[in-house]
Scaffold this motif. Sequence first.
Motif, short mmCIF file in Angstrom:
data_model
loop_
_atom_site.label_atom_id
_atom_site.label_comp_id
_atom_site.label_asym_id
_atom_site.label_seq_id
_atom_site.Cartn_x
_atom_site.Cartn_y
_atom_site.Cartn_z
N PRO A 1 0.82 -1.22 0.00
CA PRO A 1 0.00 0.00 0.00
C PRO A 1 0.86 1.26 0.00
CG PRO A 1 -0.77 -1.55 1.66
CD PRO A 1 0.55 -2.08 1.16
N VAL A 2 0.45 2.23 -0.79
CA VAL A 2 1.09 3.54 -0.81
C VAL A 2 0.17 4.54 -0.11
CG1 VAL A 2 2.04 5.39 -2.24
CG2 VAL A 2 2.35 3.00 -2.92
N VAL A 3 -0.99 4.78 -0.68
CA VAL A 3 -2.03 5.59 -0.03
C VAL A 3 -3.08 4.62 0.48
CG1 VAL A 3 -3.76 7.40 -0.32
CG2 VAL A 3 -1.55 7.57 -1.51
N ARG A 4 -3.25 4.56 1.78
CA ARG A 4 -4.10 3.52 2.38
C ARG A 4 -5.55 3.95 2.54
NH1 ARG A 4 -2.15 2.47 7.83
NH2 ARG A 4 -3.50 0.62 7.75
N GLU A 5 -5.85 5.23 2.39
CA GLU A 5 -7.23 5.67 2.55
C GLU A 5 -8.15 4.97 1.56
OE1 GLU A 5 -4.99 8.32 4.95
OE2 GLU A 5 -4.66 7.69 2.87
N ARG A 6 -9.40 4.80 1.97
CA ARG A 6 -10.42 4.16 1.14
C ARG A 6 -11.24 5.25 0.45
NH1 ARG A 6 -6.95 0.69 3.46
NH2 ARG A 6 -7.88 -1.35 3.92
N MET A 7 -11.33 5.19 -0.88
CA MET A 7 -12.06 6.19 -1.66
C MET A 7 -13.43 5.65 -2.07
SD MET A 7 -9.79 8.52 -1.62
CE MET A 7 -8.06 8.55 -1.15
N HIS A 8 -14.41 6.52 -2.01
CA HIS A 8 -15.78 6.08 -2.31
C HIS A 8 -15.90 5.56 -3.73
CE1 HIS A 8 -16.54 9.47 -4.97
NE2 HIS A 8 -17.79 9.09 -5.11
N TRP A 9 -15.20 6.19 -4.66
CA TRP A 9 -15.38 5.80 -6.06
C TRP A 9 -14.81 4.41 -6.32
CZ3 TRP A 9 -11.49 4.55 -9.43
CH2 TRP A 9 -10.19 4.99 -9.13
N VAL A 10 -13.84 3.99 -5.52
CA VAL A 10 -13.25 2.68 -5.73
C VAL A 10 -14.25 1.58 -5.38
CG1 VAL A 10 -11.40 1.13 -5.02
CG2 VAL A 10 -10.92 3.55 -5.35
N ALA B 1 -17.45 1.94 -5.28
CA ALA B 1 -18.55 2.06 -6.25
C ALA B 1 -18.22 1.29 -7.52
CB ALA B 1 -18.82 3.53 -6.57
N GLU B 2 -16.98 1.42 -8.01
CA GLU B 2 -16.59 0.68 -9.21
C GLU B 2 -16.48 -0.82 -8.92
OE1 GLU B 2 -16.56 1.50 -12.26
OE2 GLU B 2 -16.99 3.63 -11.90
N ALA C 1 -19.76 -0.21 1.55
CA ALA C 1 -20.16 1.13 1.15
C ALA C 1 -21.20 1.71 2.10
CB ALA C 1 -20.71 1.11 -0.28
N VAL C 2 -22.19 0.91 2.47
CA VAL C 2 -23.24 1.40 3.36
C VAL C 2 -22.68 1.70 4.74
CG1 VAL C 2 -25.38 0.73 4.53
CG2 VAL C 2 -25.12 0.31 2.08
N GLY D 1 -26.62 13.21 3.17
CA GLY D 1 -26.80 12.80 1.79
C GLY D 1 -25.48 12.59 1.08
N GLY D 2 -25.53 11.89 -0.04
CA GLY D 2 -24.32 11.59 -0.80
C GLY D 2 -23.46 10.56 -0.09
N TRP D 3 -22.24 10.38 -0.60
CA TRP D 3 -21.28 9.45 -0.02
C TRP D 3 -20.07 10.23 0.46
CZ3 TRP D 3 -20.31 4.18 -2.86
CH2 TRP D 3 -21.54 3.52 -3.08
#
Length: 400
Positions: free
Chosen positions: A303-312, A314-315, A343-344, A353-355
């Motif tokens: 891992p380089v950047v360990r944060e979890r991104m919403h778009w990842v 989602a895809e 995700a939830v 609202g939103g993610w």
Amino acid sequence: MREFPGSGGFTPDAEWLAAHRASLAAFAARSPDPAGGFRWLDATGGHQPDQPVATWITARMTHVFALEDGLGNPGAAALVDHGVAALRGPLRDAEHGGWFASLADPRKAAYDHAFVLLAACGAHAAGRSGADALLAEACEVVETRFWDGSLPLESWDRGWTETEDYRGANSAMHFVEAFLAAGDVTGDRIWHRRALDIATRIAHEVSAAHDWRVPEHFTADWEPDLDYNRDDPRHPFRPYGGTIGHWLEWARLLLHLEAALGAAAPDWLVADAAALFDSATRRGWAVDGHPGFAYTLDWDDRPVVRERMHWVVAEAVLAASALARRTGKPGYDRWYAGFWDFAVRHHVDAEHGGWWHEVTPGGVRASTVWSGKPDSYHAYQAALFPLLPLAPAAAVAVRA
């Protein structure tokens, strides 16, 4: 295929997906700027004042509202018109042609132009005023300024006099998405063939040569540059290393491409989609001992950047859904449920609202790469596309 490392999770039914899609559209409806275009939203859905009106956000939101219009949302047509007006107005370079990166940045980027083409396809399918002219111009600009025989250029200065000595898989991937829509909306199959050209080089040839890791950055002659931005690993569009979410996004797009090409589709598309999904889940899911996908890995899968991104995630939802439907293999359904459960639990914001766009490995909200909730494109598609066929493109499918 690696099995989902758990008991699965929340599996949304069609009713839940429709309701969630509607809530995401309602959240996105806060983004129009009265002066034109759509704004970057903050964590509570307000306009983020330090971000200018950007072409990529305006185009992506125009695309989303065109889909909403096709699904019968009575307020969506006016929002599509709002987006078309901005793309034909202040974001368009009336002197030199093409579209600015934002109202504060006159550069011409492939990434932005891919989304302009996608938005134009949706607006055209919706029959909105001005959409025909927008689509015709987007096709012409992409074809004459960005298409370089079989792969796209990355960017230009305002006057189209100097192009960057860099090629990017991210913008190329979004051209695949836009070209699939353009082929379905215009009826011109050349766009589908161009999408296949891009996928053949990046997904089939280069990614396979790197054991199904997708290089993101390339030299001007399309040779992978694996050290690019090593000193800027949190770049929001060009991070160092492998971006797991794009491996999953490529997997999905290969299946859309196969469905669009029909009998003309090469037989490697499904196999490559499965290989990319397997690579992403095997190398990226819980790689640091915490659930979720690390944003980026180095070329030794650390891992380089360990944060979890919403778009990842989602895809990931979309790739698992597409593979489950295309192959019928039950393992993908378990991944689909596991991704939705994550995700939830970690990204869906039931209060505002939103993610949430970014969380730490431990699930705490973060903003090391993305601040606020810039747009709803990825999350919206995660709630809609599992209910649509793999072809035609969503702009057409929602009206079938």
